[in-house]
Design a protein around this motif. Structure first.
Motif, PDB file in Angstrom:
ATOM      1  N   ALA A 176     -16.260 -42.057 -41.317  1.00 60.02           N
ATOM      2  CA  ALA A 176     -16.399 -42.762 -40.045  1.00 60.02           C
ATOM      3  C   ALA A 176     -15.236 -43.730 -39.859  1.00 60.02           C
ATOM      4  CB  ALA A 176     -17.718 -43.539 -40.022  1.00 60.02           C
ATOM      5  N   PRO A 177     -14.872 -44.003 -38.617  1.00 60.35           N
ATOM      6  CA  PRO A 177     -13.820 -44.995 -38.369  1.00 60.35           C
ATOM      7  C   PRO A 177     -14.284 -46.373 -38.834  1.00 60.35           C
ATOM      8  CG  PRO A 177     -14.343 -43.749 -36.379  1.00 60.35           C
ATOM      9  CD  PRO A 177     -15.407 -43.445 -37.376  1.00 60.35           C
ATOM     10  N   GLY A 178     -13.348 -47.237 -39.151  1.00 61.32           N
ATOM     11  CA  GLY A 178     -13.679 -48.613 -39.500  1.00 61.32           C
ATOM     12  C   GLY A 178     -14.346 -49.315 -38.338  1.00 61.32           C
ATOM     13  N   VAL A 179     -15.273 -50.178 -38.671  1.00 59.03           N
ATOM     14  CA  VAL A 179     -16.019 -50.900 -37.644  1.00 59.03           C
ATOM     15  C   VAL A 179     -15.770 -52.391 -37.825  1.00 59.03           C
ATOM     16  CG1 VAL A 179     -18.374 -51.488 -36.948  1.00 59.03           C
ATOM     17  CG2 VAL A 179     -17.787 -49.117 -37.418  1.00 59.03           C
ATOM     18  N   ILE A 180     -15.683 -53.120 -36.717  1.00 62.08           N
ATOM     19  CA  ILE A 180     -15.567 -54.584 -36.796  1.00 62.08           C
ATOM     20  C   ILE A 180     -16.580 -55.213 -35.845  1.00 62.08           C
ATOM     21  CG2 ILE A 180     -13.123 -54.704 -37.473  1.00 62.08           C
ATOM     22  CD1 ILE A 180     -12.436 -55.094 -34.527  1.00 62.08           C
ATOM     23  N   PRO A 181     -17.026 -56.422 -36.136  1.00 55.91           N
ATOM     24  CA  PRO A 181     -17.899 -57.092 -35.172  1.00 55.91           C
ATOM     25  C   PRO A 181     -17.103 -57.406 -33.905  1.00 55.91           C
ATOM     26  CG  PRO A 181     -17.827 -58.271 -37.280  1.00 55.91           C
ATOM     27  CD  PRO A 181     -16.759 -57.248 -37.324  1.00 55.91           C
ATOM     28  N   ALA A 182     -17.777 -57.476 -32.757  1.00 55.52           N
ATOM     29  CA  ALA A 182     -17.081 -57.728 -31.493  1.00 55.52           C
ATOM     30  C   ALA A 182     -16.357 -59.076 -31.530  1.00 55.52           C
ATOM     31  CB  ALA A 182     -18.067 -57.693 -30.341  1.00 55.52           C
ATOM     32  N   LYS A 183     -16.876 -60.004 -32.314  1.00 56.65           N
ATOM     33  CA  LYS A 183     -16.246 -61.322 -32.380  1.00 56.65           C
ATOM     34  C   LYS A 183     -16.333 -61.828 -33.811  1.00 56.65           C
ATOM     35  CE  LYS A 183     -16.338 -65.561 -29.708  1.00 56.65           C
ATOM     36  NZ  LYS A 183     -17.314 -66.563 -30.094  1.00 56.65           N
ATOM     37  N   LEU A 184     -15.206 -62.337 -34.294  1.00 55.45           N
ATOM     38  CA  LEU A 184     -15.197 -62.889 -35.656  1.00 55.45           C
ATOM     39  C   LEU A 184     -15.111 -64.402 -35.566  1.00 55.45           C
ATOM     40  CD1 LEU A 184     -12.713 -60.528 -37.511  1.00 55.45           C
ATOM     41  CD2 LEU A 184     -15.064 -60.976 -38.200  1.00 55.45           C
ATOM     42  N   ASP A 185     -16.219 -65.062 -35.792  1.00 48.84           N
ATOM     43  CA  ASP A 185     -16.235 -66.522 -35.630  1.00 48.84           C
ATOM     44  C   ASP A 185     -15.767 -67.260 -36.872  1.00 48.84           C
ATOM     45  OD1 ASP A 185     -17.182 -66.689 -33.021  1.00 48.84           O
ATOM     46  OD2 ASP A 185     -19.214 -66.207 -33.706  1.00 48.84           O
ATOM     47  N   ASP A 186     -15.936 -66.623 -38.010  1.00 49.78           N
ATOM     48  CA  ASP A 186     -15.597 -67.286 -39.264  1.00 49.78           C
ATOM     49  C   ASP A 186     -14.078 -67.299 -39.442  1.00 49.78           C
ATOM     50  OD1 ASP A 186     -15.016 -67.863 -41.921  1.00 49.78           O
ATOM     51  OD2 ASP A 186     -16.849 -66.898 -42.667  1.00 49.78           O
ATOM     52  N   ARG A 187     -13.480 -68.473 -39.278  1.00 47.78           N
ATOM     53  CA  ARG A 187     -12.024 -68.601 -39.321  1.00 47.78           C
ATOM     54  C   ARG A 187     -11.450 -68.065 -40.625  1.00 47.78           C
ATOM     55  NH1 ARG A 187      -8.730 -71.511 -42.178  1.00 47.78           N
ATOM     56  NH2 ARG A 187      -6.708 -72.139 -41.346  1.00 47.78           N
ATOM     57  N   ASP A 188     -12.024 -68.469 -41.749  1.00 48.60           N
ATOM     58  CA  ASP A 188     -11.477 -68.063 -43.044  1.00 48.60           C
ATOM     59  C   ASP A 188     -11.564 -66.552 -43.231  1.00 48.60           C
ATOM     60  OD1 ASP A 188     -10.947 -70.645 -43.521  1.00 48.60           O
ATOM     61  OD2 ASP A 188     -12.551 -70.965 -44.985  1.00 48.60           O
ATOM     62  N   ALA A 189     -12.697 -65.991 -42.833  1.00 53.99           N
ATOM     63  CA  ALA A 189     -12.873 -64.539 -42.970  1.00 53.99           C
ATOM     64  C   ALA A 189     -11.854 -63.813 -42.093  1.00 53.99           C
ATOM     65  CB  ALA A 189     -14.292 -64.136 -42.592  1.00 53.99           C
ATOM     66  N   ALA A 190     -11.651 -64.316 -40.874  1.00 53.85           N
ATOM     67  CA  ALA A 190     -10.701 -63.674 -39.961  1.00 53.85           C
ATOM     68  C   ALA A 190      -9.302 -63.659 -40.579  1.00 53.85           C
ATOM     69  CB  ALA A 190     -10.686 -64.405 -38.615  1.00 53.85           C
ATOM     70  N   PHE A 191      -8.899 -64.783 -41.159  1.00 56.79           N
ATOM     71  CA  PHE A 191      -7.583 -64.838 -41.801  1.00 56.79           C
ATOM     72  C   PHE A 191      -7.483 -63.856 -42.960  1.00 56.79           C
ATOM     73  CE2 PHE A 191      -6.423 -68.974 -39.816  1.00 56.79           C
ATOM     74  CZ  PHE A 191      -5.139 -68.634 -39.454  1.00 56.79           C
ATOM     75  N   LYS A 192      -8.514 -63.808 -43.773  1.00 55.86           N
ATOM     76  CA  LYS A 192      -8.448 -62.929 -44.944  1.00 55.86           C
ATOM     77  C   LYS A 192      -8.428 -61.460 -44.528  1.00 55.86           C
ATOM     78  CE  LYS A 192     -10.763 -66.190 -47.945  1.00 55.86           C
ATOM     79  NZ  LYS A 192     -12.156 -66.581 -48.200  1.00 55.86           N
ATOM     80  N   LEU A 193      -9.171 -61.123 -43.501  1.00 58.91           N
ATOM     81  CA  LEU A 193      -9.150 -59.735 -43.007  1.00 58.91           C
ATOM     82  C   LEU A 193      -7.752 -59.378 -42.518  1.00 58.91           C
ATOM     83  CD1 LEU A 193     -12.551 -59.757 -41.106  1.00 58.91           C
ATOM     84  CD2 LEU A 193     -11.997 -58.266 -43.045  1.00 58.91           C
ATOM     85  N   ALA A 194      -7.113 -60.343 -41.843  1.00 57.40           N
ATOM     86  CA  ALA A 194      -5.754 -60.103 -41.347  1.00 57.40           C
ATOM     87  C   ALA A 194      -4.778 -59.984 -42.517  1.00 57.40           C
ATOM     88  CB  ALA A 194      -5.344 -61.226 -40.408  1.00 57.40           C
ATOM     89  N   ILE A 195      -4.884 -60.887 -43.476  1.00 55.87           N
ATOM     90  CA  ILE A 195      -3.987 -60.858 -44.641  1.00 55.87           C
ATOM     91  C   ILE A 195      -4.073 -59.509 -45.352  1.00 55.87           C
ATOM     92  CG2 ILE A 195      -3.719 -61.785 -46.994  1.00 55.87           C
ATOM     93  CD1 ILE A 195      -4.467 -64.565 -45.795  1.00 55.87           C
ATOM     94  N   CYS A 196      -5.283 -59.018 -45.529  1.00 57.39           N
ATOM     95  CA  CYS A 196      -5.486 -57.769 -46.282  1.00 57.39           C
ATOM     96  C   CYS A 196      -5.317 -56.531 -45.414  1.00 57.39           C
ATOM     97  CB  CYS A 196      -6.859 -57.782 -46.943  1.00 57.39           C
ATOM     98  SG  CYS A 196      -7.001 -59.040 -48.218  1.00 57.39           S
ATOM     99  N   ASP A 197      -4.968 -56.713 -44.141  1.00 61.69           N
ATOM    100  CA  ASP A 197      -4.735 -55.595 -43.229  1.00 61.69           C
ATOM    101  C   ASP A 197      -6.021 -54.805 -42.963  1.00 61.69           C
ATOM    102  OD1 ASP A 197      -3.039 -54.218 -41.537  1.00 61.69           O
ATOM    103  OD2 ASP A 197      -2.203 -52.904 -43.080  1.00 61.69           O
ATOM    104  N   ASP A 198      -7.155 -55.511 -42.991  1.00 64.84           N
ATOM    105  CA  ASP A 198      -8.435 -54.839 -42.764  1.00 64.84           C
ATOM    106  C   ASP A 198      -8.916 -54.995 -41.323  1.00 64.84           C
ATOM    107  OD1 ASP A 198      -8.498 -53.987 -45.393  1.00 64.84           O
ATOM    108  OD2 ASP A 198      -9.650 -55.695 -46.103  1.00 64.84           O
ATOM    109  N   ILE A 199      -7.984 -55.253 -40.436  1.00 65.01           N
ATOM    110  CA  ILE A 199      -8.294 -55.390 -39.014  1.00 65.01           C
ATOM    111  C   ILE A 199      -7.007 -55.063 -38.279  1.00 65.01           C
ATOM    112  CG2 ILE A 199      -7.728 -57.857 -38.955  1.00 65.01           C
ATOM    113  CD1 ILE A 199     -10.203 -58.183 -37.177  1.00 65.01           C
ATOM    114  N   GLY A 200      -7.088 -54.698 -37.000  1.00 63.81           N
ATOM    115  CA  GLY A 200      -5.868 -54.232 -36.300  1.00 63.81           C
ATOM    116  C   GLY A 200      -4.803 -55.304 -36.153  1.00 63.81           C
TER     117      GLY A 200
END
Ligand SMILES: Nc1nc2c(ncn2[C@@H]2O[C@H](COP(=O)(O)OP(=O)(O)OP(=O)(O)O)[C@@H](O)[C@H]2O)c(=O)[nH]1
Ligand SMILES: [Mg+2]
Length: 288
Positions: A176-200
């Protein structure tokens, strides 16, 4: 940094996933071992737990090779203390795959028992790999199959369509394609997802994210997550200065003052493992 970025293909994929989940017996929840909390899709996404319901679940921490042994042990102990089984895999090299296949088959065994009880013939267990983009779901499926059947590449958003593949008489898998929540409120989580390239890529600013990476690596600097590789590679010590200042200084030293290019290079180096093995998230202390 809140990420509010929800491309059309993910919305579409989610709808298809919700439909297909009705046919699925077992869910392989694939997370990024560097950030097991931030890639916990079932905790981050408001609807996914409902779609998954009481299906068998198998928790996979992929990218095992990108964290140190010590960090892996900490997580293994923490999950064990919660009473959860966890499978560490390296889908790139095919490590941890056999035990995972056995766990997925076992998690679906209850379904065939129910069928037998009703006088029906057993059928293959149907399992789906779900998770954030780019955590290695397709690579894992290819490894479980023992050959390269579904597309897998080093960027988020590779899998666009849901696709069933038959592994054996025992098990069928859905990529299945990767799924993300419509909105990422958790600042730290958002940064880590970006750092690890786990989000567009489209959803964040490289310079902010690279500066945060430097800050995180500084905070984590100890015997488990050492800064040595960073210092060695760039010949510039980040310990005394802030993340954004480090970026500026590195840009001057190496990239003719081009801060954007420096940010991209830092992120690429980290994602390729060239800054060493870094577990960006450690489990909370175990309550005894
Ligand atoms: N180092 C390392 N790389 C991995 C591992 N698993 C997957 N990769 C690499 O990570 C990249 C992403 O893998 P995919 O299988 O495409 O990830 P995905 O979760 O299917 O991504 P989407 O389809 O975009 O959601 C590929 O370049 C893989 O080779 C792993 O355990 N270790
Ligand atoms: Mg994929």
């Amino acid at each position: 940094m809140t990420i509010q970025w929800y491309p059309g293909h993910i919305a579409k994929a989610e709808k298809a996933l919700k439909e297909q989940l009705k046919r699925v017996d077992v869910v392989l929840e694939v997370r990024d071992a560097r950030i097991p909390s931030s890639t916990a899709l079932l905790l981050a996404h408001p609807q996914v737990p409902e779609w998954v319901g009481d299906k068998g679940r198998v928790l996979v921490l992929n990218r095992q090779d990108m964290i140190s042994r010590q960090v892996q042990t900490l997580w293994a102990e923490w999950f064990a203390a919660q009473g959860s089984a966890v499978y560490f895999t390296n889908a790139k090299l095919g490590k941890g795959i056999k035990v995972l296949a056995a766990a997925a088959t076992a998690a679906g065994a209850a379904m065939n028992q129910r069928r037998r009880d009703r006088g029906m013939l057993p059928r293959p267990v149907r399992a789906v790999a779900i998770g954030f983009p780019n955590v290695g779901k397709s690579a894992l499926i290819n490894r479980l199959l023992g050959r390269r059947v579904v597309e897998s590449a080093a960027r988020p958003g590779v899998t666009r369509q849901l696709r069933w593949v038959r592994i054996s008489k025992e098990i069928e898998l859905l990529d299945a394609p990767g799924v993300i929540p419509a909105k990422l409120d958790d600042r730290d989580a958002a940064f880590k997802l970006a750092i690890c390239d786990d989000i567009g890529q489209a959803s964040y600013d490289n310079q902010l994210v690279a500066a945060e990476l430097v800050e995180l690596l500084k905070q984590l600097d100890d015997e488990v997550n050492s800064l040595d590789a960073v210092r060695g590679r760039y010949e510039l010590d980040p310990r005394e200065i802030a993340g954004d200042e480090y970026l500026q200084a590195l840009a001057q030293l190496r990239y003719q003052g081009d801060v954007e290019r420096t940010a991209r290079q830092l992120l690429t180096d980290f994602r390729k493992g060239q800054l060493g093995a870094h577990g960006l998230e450690l489990p909370p202390p175990i309550q005894t």
